[in-house]
Write an enzyme that holds these catalytic residues in place. Structure first.
Site, mmCIF file in Angstrom:
data_model
loop_
_atom_site.group_PDB
_atom_site.id
_atom_site.type_symbol
_atom_site.label_atom_id
_atom_site.label_comp_id
_atom_site.label_asym_id
_atom_site.label_seq_id
_atom_site.Cartn_x
_atom_site.Cartn_y
_atom_site.Cartn_z
ATOM 1 N N GLU A 45 22.207 48.756 99.442
ATOM 2 C CA GLU A 45 22.719 48.840 100.804
ATOM 3 C C GLU A 45 24.151 48.316 100.876
ATOM 4 O OE1 GLU A 45 21.172 47.446 105.269
ATOM 5 O OE2 GLU A 45 20.217 46.671 103.454
ATOM 6 N N LYS A 113 21.177 54.011 109.059
ATOM 7 C CA LYS A 113 19.992 53.154 109.178
ATOM 8 C C LYS A 113 19.463 53.221 110.605
ATOM 9 C CE LYS A 113 18.694 48.372 107.946
ATOM 10 N NZ LYS A 113 19.238 47.130 107.330
ATOM 11 N N CYS A 168 16.647 49.821 103.837
ATOM 12 C CA CYS A 168 16.096 48.461 103.903
ATOM 13 C C CYS A 168 15.064 48.269 105.010
ATOM 14 C CB CYS A 168 17.232 47.448 104.034
ATOM 15 S SG CYS A 168 16.706 45.760 103.558
#
Length: 639
Positions: A45, A113, A168
């Site tokens: 990330e 994300k 994540c």
């Protein structure tokens, strides 16, 4: 090998807030991965800047430099490899935490994300906006590229390879985006992560990745941030994981960097999804599907081990637990059948071989569960022309030590009378000579069961049923077949488990000798020394090969070529290519030609994920042709 794709998760030592140094490291790592045949490479990330830049993400200089560094990767990274790198991207006035897809000098798409954590040590919401599901267009490096969560990369020359991503925290929530992506076709999920390390977290992370790959029937590639991230308040371990349908394929150590590689079996994932009718695919609007093609695919052996014994766990403790579980399942099935019929008597032909020994052990366990005396089990040994002293003696010891009724009925005279009746020459040791004995034994068992108001317990196993290595309406038939779901390779371990669990030394010794006795129907006379002359595996091939073939054919629908290539790797150093090919041809010929025996097989409990019951897993026509399978093998035959 066809159907596989090599993937890697990569952790680099981040130079915090220095996109150019990170870009150089990403390019060098990609070059290393290229040399190793990697086709899909995932970085952590925000790998272009580092995850822990905090307030520096508000600096326009960092964001601009990060974009330029991405273009450097686009222009200088090796071609013919999909690279997924993490970067902060400014889109329509908002900053997003994204994965950028780079392939052969192009940016294919950008995935933001979705779930932005703002709890405990996380405060991403201070800098980043939540992602947009429906893709819009974003201008970068002079070109317009799709920007949004619902992007699927579809590969033109690897059928079934469809890639999607989440980042994540997206994985750690109750309803991850990867669920939606998988139901819309994604078979490989990428995750660029910066999951910090705390005590015990690595085990949970491993379970999370493996579990998600199992639920989605997908591969999951998880790349996590490591050294170079700020340790002001947090520690990052670079814990990289690759899982496939619940199986952990590869995993890095904690606090390490570099490549974690695995070969993903796309064919297996497609087969699993096709098999599971409850995995209901969608075709939702709002998805952008982007095609790309690899110029070449990896050649040579895959970096993956194929278990010689797919029905048997590797770990000794797990194997013992599995054996106990299977024995209990078999016994529970018989217990229920005895209860339902009201029968308190079981009749078993005890030959001193593996299969009948296991059936006897299972029957004893079922009677114990019912609280019935083991004297209700009638064990019958029926010596004839091929019976050896070794198997006869072991059958007697087993019945004596297990406390069952013991009966001996010599069938030589009745079989000879039968030969006389039908005009069979007893010196002609053909199939009639053999099968007459098997049917005489079955007749005796059935008649004794009628006399005693009992049930005949079948002893034949799943491997024999797959090959049709049983006498039709002979040992093929029973009133309940306790071993019908157990392959031959597993039966040895079940009997050994019972031996090692026994406090009776005489019984234990007999059980071990049964395991060591060559597998044989004992229908032909012993040799001059009285030893077993008829060995099954000399005739039809090693059961360990046939069980391997059976598992991969039925469990995943693999064809002959795939099974042959896998078997060569699994049994390297044990069987040469010609031997594997010979018995693989035998397997396919017999499997198709002998389906008529399975079409009327008795009831018996399903034990594992592979089963042959015509009422359950294998509803196969008895007159199907094996032609296309055998022709594929002929085209591969090394001889």
């Amino acid at each position: 090998m066809e159907g596989f794709i090599r993937a890697a998760a990569a952790t680099i030592k981040i130079s915090l807030a220095d996109p150019w140094k990170n870009a150089d490291k990403i390019i060098r790592t990609a070059e290393e991965a290229k040399e190793k045949g990697v086709k899909i490479l995932v970085f952590s990330e925000l790998s272009i800047t580092g995850y822990t830049c905090s307030e520096l993400f508000r600096q326009s200089r960092l964001i601009r430099e990060a974009e330029q560094a991405l273009l450097k990767i686009r222009d200088e990274a090796p071609e013919d490899m999909l690279i997924a790198a993490g970067a902060p991207i400014l889109h329509q006035g908002k900053l997003y935490n994204t994965i950028v897809y780079i392939f052969s000098g192009r940016i294919l798409g950008i995935v933001p994300k979705h779930f932005i954590p703002d709890y405990s040590e996380f405060y991403e919401g201070r800098y980043f906006a939540p992602g947009l599901e429906t893709p819009a267009m974003h201008r970068i490096g002079g070109e317009e590229v799709p920007f949004g969560e619902n992007i699927l990369l579809e590969n033109d020359n690897v059928p079934g390879l469809v890639i999607a991503s989440e980042i994540c925290e997206d994985l750690w929530v109750p309803e991850p985006p990867s669920i939606r992506h998988a139901l819309n076709g994604a078979t490989v999920i990428l995750n660029a992560s910066a999951s910090n390390e705390t005590a015990g977290k690595s085990a949970y992370r491993r379970q999370l990745v493996s579990g998600q790959s199992a639920r989605l029937l997908a591969a999951y590639i998880y790349a996590s941030a490591g050294e170079g991230e700020s340790t002001q308040d947090l520690i990052f371990s670079g814990h990289d994981i690759i899982a496939e349908n619940g199986t952990l394929l590869s995993e890095s150590g904690l606090f390490s960097e570099g490549l974690t590689m695995a070969d993903i079996d796309i064919d297996r994932l497609i087969a699993e999804r096709a098999r599971m009718t409850t995995f209901r695919m969608r075709n939702e609007e709002g998805y952008r599907r982007i095609s790309f093609s690899f110029k070449s695919l990896g050649e040579g052996p895959v970096i993956r081990k194929f278990d010689r014994y797919p029905f048997i766990p590797h770990d000794s403790h797990e194997k013992e637990l599995r054996c106990e579980e299977i024995l209990s399942m078999q016994a529970q099935g018989l217990k229920r059948r005895l209860e339902h019929t009201g029968s308190k008597t079981a009749v078993i032909g005890v030959s001193g071989g593996l299969d009948s020994t296991l059936a006897l052990l299972v029957a004893a366990r079922a009677f114990d569960m019912l609280g019935l005396p083991r004297s209700g089990i009638i064990g019958i040994t029926m010596p004839c022309f091929g019976t050896s002293d070794r198997t006869h003696d072991n059958s007697v010891i087993l019945m004596d030590e297990m406390g069952v009724q013991k009966r001996e009925i010599d069938i030589r005279e009745s079989v000879m009378k039968h030969f006389e009746d039908i005009g069979q020459d007893p010196e002609l040791h053909d199939v009639t000579y053999e099968n007459s004995q098997a049917r005489e034994r079955t007749q005796i068992l059935m008649d004794v069961a009628n006399m005693e108001n009992g049930m005949v317990i079948g002893t034949g196993d799943m491997s024999e049923l797959a090959l049709g290595w049983c006498t039709y309406n002979g040992d093929h038939m029973s009133m309940y077949a306790v071993n019908a779901g157990v392959p031959k390779t597993l039966i040895r371990h079940l009997v050994r488990h019972c031996a090692e669990s026994s406090d009776n030394e005489r019984l234990k010794k007999a059980l071990i000798d049964v395991i060591d006795t060559p597998v044989s129907p004992e229908l032909l006379p012993p040799d001059s020394k009285g030893a077993i002359a008829q060995k099954t595996e000399d005739k039809i091939g090693p059961y360990e090969l046939h069980d391997f073939f059976l598992y991969h054919m039925l469990r995943y629908g693999y064809g002959p070529k795939r099974i042959y290539e896998m078997a060569k790797m699994a049994f390297a150093g044990q069987y040469d290519e010609e031997t594997i090919m010979k018995w693989l041809k035998t397997f396919f010929r017999r499997f198709f030609s002998q389906q008529f025996k399975r079409s009327c097989m008795p009831d018996g409990p399903k034990i594992g994920s592979v089963a042959l019951s015509p009422r359950g897993d294998l509803r196969m026509p008895s007159d199907a042709s094996a032609g296309i399978w055998l022709s594929e093998l002929e085209s591969l035959d090394p001889s």
